[in-house]
Design a protein around this motif. Structure first.
Motif, PDB file in Angstrom:
ATOM      1  N   PHE A   1       0.782  -1.304  -0.051  1.00 20.78           N
ATOM      2  CA  PHE A   1      -0.100   0.058  -0.117  1.00 20.78           C
ATOM      3  C   PHE A   1       0.615   1.213   0.172  1.00 20.78           C
ATOM      4  CE2 PHE A   1      -2.558  -3.338   1.883  1.00 20.78           C
ATOM      5  CZ  PHE A   1      -3.874  -3.248   1.247  1.00 20.78           C
ATOM      6  N   GLY A   2       2.100   1.122  -0.365  1.00 17.28           N
ATOM      7  CA  GLY A   2       3.102   2.337  -0.180  1.00 17.28           C
ATOM      8  C   GLY A   2       3.250   3.120  -1.286  1.00 17.28           C
ATOM      9  N   PRO A   3       4.228   3.895  -1.617  1.00 17.03           N
ATOM     10  CA  PRO A   3       4.261   4.973  -2.721  1.00 17.03           C
ATOM     11  C   PRO A   3       4.584   4.225  -3.817  1.00 17.03           C
ATOM     12  CG  PRO A   3       6.249   4.792  -1.295  1.00 17.03           C
ATOM     13  CD  PRO A   3       5.313   4.176  -0.498  1.00 17.03           C
ATOM     14  N   ASP A   4       4.950   2.769  -4.056  1.00 15.81           N
ATOM     15  CA  ASP A   4       5.368   2.010  -5.326  1.00 15.81           C
ATOM     16  C   ASP A   4       4.081   2.280  -6.271  1.00 15.81           C
ATOM     17  OD1 ASP A   4       7.979   1.592  -4.825  1.00 15.81           O
ATOM     18  OD2 ASP A   4       7.720  -0.487  -4.401  1.00 15.81           O
ATOM     19  N   LEU A   5       3.034   2.101  -5.437  1.00 22.81           N
ATOM     20  CA  LEU A   5       1.789   2.104  -6.306  1.00 22.81           C
ATOM     21  C   LEU A   5       1.850   3.338  -7.210  1.00 22.81           C
ATOM     22  CD1 LEU A   5      -0.910   0.833  -7.053  1.00 22.81           C
ATOM     23  CD2 LEU A   5      -2.051   1.978  -5.119  1.00 22.81           C
ATOM     24  N   VAL A   6       1.984   4.496  -6.697  1.00 21.39           N
ATOM     25  CA  VAL A   6       1.933   5.633  -7.709  1.00 21.39           C
ATOM     26  C   VAL A   6       2.838   5.726  -8.720  1.00 21.39           C
ATOM     27  CG1 VAL A   6       2.453   8.109  -7.510  1.00 21.39           C
ATOM     28  CG2 VAL A   6       1.290   7.016  -5.696  1.00 21.39           C
ATOM     29  N   VAL A   7       4.231   4.899  -8.281  1.00 17.67           N
ATOM     30  CA  VAL A   7       5.083   4.857  -9.524  1.00 17.67           C
ATOM     31  C   VAL A   7       4.579   3.958 -10.446  1.00 17.67           C
ATOM     32  CG1 VAL A   7       7.263   3.777  -9.967  1.00 17.67           C
ATOM     33  CG2 VAL A   7       7.119   5.136  -7.790  1.00 17.67           C
ATOM     34  N   ARG A   8       3.891   2.706 -10.071  1.00 17.83           N
ATOM     35  CA  ARG A   8       3.547   1.947 -11.058  1.00 17.83           C
ATOM     36  C   ARG A   8       2.391   2.413 -11.935  1.00 17.83           C
ATOM     37  NH1 ARG A   8       4.746  -3.611 -10.416  1.00 17.83           N
ATOM     38  NH2 ARG A   8       6.407  -3.957  -8.972  1.00 17.83           N
ATOM     39  N   LEU A   9       1.521   3.323 -11.298  1.00 19.80           N
ATOM     40  CA  LEU A   9       0.489   3.966 -12.172  1.00 19.80           C
ATOM     41  C   LEU A   9       1.206   4.953 -13.101  1.00 19.80           C
ATOM     42  CD1 LEU A   9      -2.233   4.798  -9.280  1.00 19.80           C
ATOM     43  CD2 LEU A   9      -2.212   3.186 -11.192  1.00 19.80           C
ATOM     44  N   ARG A  10       2.469   5.661 -12.888  1.00 16.45           N
ATOM     45  CA  ARG A  10       2.875   6.632 -13.836  1.00 16.45           C
ATOM     46  C   ARG A  10       3.781   5.742 -14.780  1.00 16.45           C
ATOM     47  NH1 ARG A  10       6.170  11.204 -11.368  1.00 16.45           N
ATOM     48  NH2 ARG A  10       6.528  11.557 -13.767  1.00 16.45           N
ATOM     49  N   ALA A  11       4.468   4.678 -14.697  1.00 16.89           N
ATOM     50  CA  ALA A  11       5.434   3.958 -15.427  1.00 16.89           C
ATOM     51  C   ALA A  11       4.890   3.395 -16.667  1.00 16.89           C
ATOM     52  CB  ALA A  11       6.239   3.202 -14.326  1.00 16.89           C
ATOM     53  N   ASP A  12       5.854   3.520 -17.530  1.00 18.31           N
ATOM     54  CA  ASP A  12       5.472   2.612 -18.799  1.00 18.31           C
ATOM     55  C   ASP A  12       6.197   1.046 -18.784  1.00 18.31           C
ATOM     56  OD1 ASP A  12       4.039   4.513 -20.411  1.00 18.31           O
ATOM     57  OD2 ASP A  12       5.961   5.672 -20.521  1.00 18.31           O
ATOM     58  N   GLN A  13       7.342   1.062 -18.027  1.00 15.51           N
ATOM     59  CA  GLN A  13       7.948  -0.032 -17.793  1.00 15.51           C
ATOM     60  C   GLN A  13       8.256  -0.129 -16.378  1.00 15.51           C
ATOM     61  OE1 GLN A  13       8.179  -2.636 -19.930  1.00 15.51           O
ATOM     62  NE2 GLN A  13       7.684  -1.710 -21.812  1.00 15.51           N
ATOM     63  N   VAL A  14       8.071  -1.490 -15.633  1.00 11.03           N
ATOM     64  CA  VAL A  14       8.200  -1.515 -14.362  1.00 11.03           C
ATOM     65  C   VAL A  14       9.104  -2.804 -14.258  1.00 11.03           C
ATOM     66  CG1 VAL A  14       7.491  -1.708 -11.918  1.00 11.03           C
ATOM     67  CG2 VAL A  14       6.447  -0.320 -13.580  1.00 11.03           C
ATOM     68  N   THR A  15      10.040  -3.275 -13.334  1.00 16.87           N
ATOM     69  CA  THR A  15      10.576  -4.516 -12.956  1.00 16.87           C
ATOM     70  C   THR A  15      10.558  -4.807 -11.536  1.00 16.87           C
ATOM     71  OG1 THR A  15      12.937  -3.374 -12.632  1.00 16.87           O
ATOM     72  CG2 THR A  15      12.270  -4.476 -14.786  1.00 16.87           C
TER      73      THR A  15
END
Length: 314
Positions: free
Chosen positions: A96-110
């Protein structure tokens, strides 16, 4: 008969389970009543609840680097007492942390220990490191990629009419055609060049930063504008591409931060003195636990593998 240590571990695990249940149903009065009754049943239960809740709150509010700094002041007993609960609490905190915001913005995630080769529309390529994310923003004559998290190695197709830039926080790296690495760190970003030449800018700081880098050169630009520079053999740029960390007189905390992206759980350096020691060596990323032991072992430190989700160095 159970030992006191076994009783403590059992109480800590029970406290973690209660925390998980409370996270799923925070407004359930019956659940809260059962938790209160369990806490009141024994001093050991109350101590386990307090310790596990404190560590859970620290994880939820902090990045891994901040977590290491925050737990350094705790006694070793508290770090270990909360270890079992920490493993469960960490899953919730990061879910539930800030990674969720990153994932919503990102085109590619590892994810952890995952790398990925990405081809861009102009023929340039990105090798995305573990636990990393990028947003691609090509528009007209502007070729721009935002590194949102982690680390990436870029091979840029030359095009004098369309400069290529990578934005990492407040740091912008601009090139025409080259290969280079960009890494977001706890307090700034690091850029290193394998081939060609790049310019690194931070217009937010005062005075503004403008650094030119040639092959083998690297720079770390802190969020406060402080600039560090150095030189390595060009072939040592982005050693993570061949499964290694190469450290040359680096703070242990920085090296461990890099290692964290290759482990499924958390790494906590419980000794603040150990965290500041300087490290030189080559470490194998295919075995992160052995690498951590080698890193801290050079200064007499030890590693306790509390669970698959928690390593404590002390």
């Amino acid at each position: 008969m159970t030992t006191p240590a076994e009783d403590e571990d059992r109480a800590t695990l029970e406290a973690a389970r209660w925390l998980v249940a409370l996270e799923e149903a925070p407004d359930d009065p019956a659940l809260k009543a059962r938790i209160a009754a369990w806490r009141a049943a024994s001093p050991a239960n109350e101590l386990a609840w307090t310790d596990t809740s404190d560590i859970y709150d620290a994880i939820a509010a902090a990045s891994p680097a901040q977590l290491a700094a925050g737990t350094a002041g705790m006694s070793r007993r508290r770090v270990y007492a909360g270890a079992l609960g920490l493993a469960l609490a960490a899953c919730l905190a990061f879910a539930f942390g800030p990674d969720l915001v990153v994932r919503l913005r990102a085109d590619q995630v590892t994810s952890v220990a995952e790398t990925r080769a990405i081809g861009l529309d102009d023929g340039s390529t990105v090798q995305l490191g573990p636990e990393s994310a990028i947003e691609v923003a090509y528009a007209g004559d502007d070729r721009r990629v935002r590194l949102l998290k982690g680390e990436a190695f870029f091979k840029v197709t030359p095009d004098p009419k369309r400069p290529f830039s990578v934005v990492a926080g407040d740091i912008q790296t601009t090139v025409l055609g080259t290969s280079f690495n960009v890494r977001i760190m706890a307090a700034g970003a690091e850029v290193s060049v394998r081939t060609g030449r790049v310019r690194v800018d931070n217009a937010i700081s005062w005075p503004p930063v403008a650094v030119h880098l040639d092959p083998g050169s690297w720079t770390h630009v802190a969020s406060n504008g402080k600039v560090e520079r150095g030189v390595v053999p060009p072939e040592e740029v982005a050693p993570w591409l061949r499964g290694q960390i190469v450290a040359r007189d680096r703070p242990m905390a920085d090296v461990v931060d890099e290692l964290r992206r290759y482990t499924p759980g958390l790494i906590v350096i419980a000794d603040s003195v150990l965290r500041g020691r300087r490290v030189t060596g080559v470490y194998n990323l295919s075995d992160p636990v052995a690498a951590l032991r080698a890193i801290v072992g050079t200064h007499g430190g030890s590693v306790r593998e509390v669970s698959p989700w928690l390593l404590v160095a002390f």
